[in-house]
Design an enzyme around this catalytic site. Sequence first.
Site, PDB file in Angstrom:
ATOM      1  N   GLU A  22       0.841  -1.198   0.000  1.00 37.36           N
ATOM      2  CA  GLU A  22       0.000   0.000   0.000  1.00 37.36           C
ATOM      3  C   GLU A  22       0.877   1.249   0.000  1.00 37.36           C
ATOM      4  OE1 GLU A  22      -2.834   0.119   3.139  1.00 37.36           O
ATOM      5  OE2 GLU A  22      -3.409   2.191   2.729  1.00 37.36           O
TER       6      GLU A  22
ATOM      7  N   HIS B 138      32.081  -3.562  -1.940  1.00 39.82           N
ATOM      8  CA  HIS B 138      31.244  -4.346  -1.033  1.00 39.82           C
ATOM      9  C   HIS B 138      30.067  -4.961  -1.812  1.00 39.82           C
ATOM     10  CE1 HIS B 138      29.059  -4.652   3.053  1.00 39.82           C
ATOM     11  NE2 HIS B 138      28.205  -5.112   2.159  1.00 39.82           N
ATOM     12  N   GLU B 139      29.338  -4.110  -2.495  1.00 40.97           N
ATOM     13  CA  GLU B 139      28.146  -4.591  -3.210  1.00 40.97           C
ATOM     14  C   GLU B 139      28.522  -5.512  -4.366  1.00 40.97           C
ATOM     15  OE1 GLU B 139      25.496  -4.211  -1.726  1.00 40.97           O
ATOM     16  OE2 GLU B 139      26.103  -2.591  -0.398  1.00 40.97           O
TER      17      GLU B 139
ATOM     18  N   HIS C 223      29.032  -9.075  -3.186  1.00 40.74           N
ATOM     19  CA  HIS C 223      27.742  -9.775  -3.066  1.00 40.74           C
ATOM     20  C   HIS C 223      27.229 -10.181  -4.447  1.00 40.74           C
ATOM     21  CE1 HIS C 223      27.172  -8.962   1.135  1.00 40.74           C
ATOM     22  NE2 HIS C 223      26.908  -7.676   1.018  1.00 40.74           N
TER      23      HIS C 223
ATOM     24  N   ASP D 234      25.424  -8.495   7.588  1.00 35.15           N
ATOM     25  CA  ASP D 234      25.721  -9.569   6.633  1.00 35.15           C
ATOM     26  C   ASP D 234      26.310 -10.778   7.358  1.00 35.15           C
ATOM     27  OD1 ASP D 234      24.877  -8.089   4.452  1.00 35.15           O
ATOM     28  OD2 ASP D 234      26.851  -7.267   4.043  1.00 35.15           O
TER      29      ASP D 234
HETATM   30 ZN    ZN Z   1      26.538  -6.209   2.430  1.00 39.04          ZN
END
Ligand code: ZN
Length: 398
Positions: free
Chosen positions: A138, A190-191, A194, A268
Amino acid sequence: EILSCSGYTLSYKFLNWLDKQLILEKIVNPTNSKYENIDNKDEVDSKNTPSKDTISVPSQSQNNIKTTKSNTILTLDEKKDEEEDDDSNYYENSIGIKFYSNDLSSNILNTMFKKQNLEINLSSLIKRTSGLVGADIENIVNEASLRIAKDNREVIEPADFEYALEKVLMGPEKKVKKIQEKEKQITAYHELGHALLAHIQEEADPVEKISIVRRGRALGVTWTTPKEDKYHQTKKYLLEEVTVLLAWRASEEIFFGKEEITSGASNDFERANTIIRSMLVQYGMDEDLGLAVYKEDQDYTLFKPYSEEKAEQIDKKIKEYLDKAYKKAKEIIQDHKDEIVRIAGILIRKEYLSGDDFSEMIDHPETIDTFEEAIEKKEKEEEKNSQKEEKSESSSTE
Ligand code: ZN
């Protein structure tokens, strides 16, 4: 930080359903006079329902349709298909719906319905809202509609939902004037850690989007979404998810050096530890520990239900699994080191990357050139435009 959910079913169904409404309206009722004569349900269902669930729309004579002033609230019908699983109950109860509650968003829905050539690709949104409850959705719809109202537009675009989704789930964008270059780099690597592991591994949830825009407390985020509805998680899948969670640290170590690792997102680590522990003490997924459940409820603070020896064995095992996952993450990142450095350059300049673009660059490194050229071109154009603006401003003030 990673955003991903295993409760995929809920919003997948919901958005599928929403998707269906849009098509339904076009097929059944081009004049927008509400849902009558929905006999050709089958036709509608076959048109666009990857989901096995049949959620039908009630005809108006049934009591369970609710309408508002603006006549746009929709509720779900009683489920008719007895083979439906229990999830659908939960779905109906938790969403069962009043999501277009204010006039503004009813307008949007009307707009959506009226638009003859409506082509909203909800699939990315469907994936990325996995596990959300009705209230979240919503909010997302409301945010999207506010944005359209603000821009004075009539056409709703996927970007509106994307904007709304990120705002609702992660907080508004933080306009930090000068994030230091080094900070940006740390977040990017960092990203990308992942993202790489999410992409390369077979069963891990694939990447939907990578962003280094600051939102709320998050410096960056990698969105991953399950490929399909998941009711069971395999050991392999869980281990791969752990590897994805640990990959940011592996990435830091490789690109910045052992002494330069950061405190990063300890969340993480927590999640990685929790998954491994559950695998061992709850799901019986380790051969040595066997099928016993070593429950650790709070009630057991004084009396552990298993021996100290067992506790030691569990701790040792957890470390083994984490180390193994970490090692795997490092190896995979090492194998793609050159690509990651170049992709990081692009990510830092663009601030976000779609999962598709990222995958393309990893799978076909020769395409990275094209991405770099595109961003250079765009930057040059922006520079030109800003120079023009400056010129016209200075000439008008003269
Ligand atoms: Zn992370």
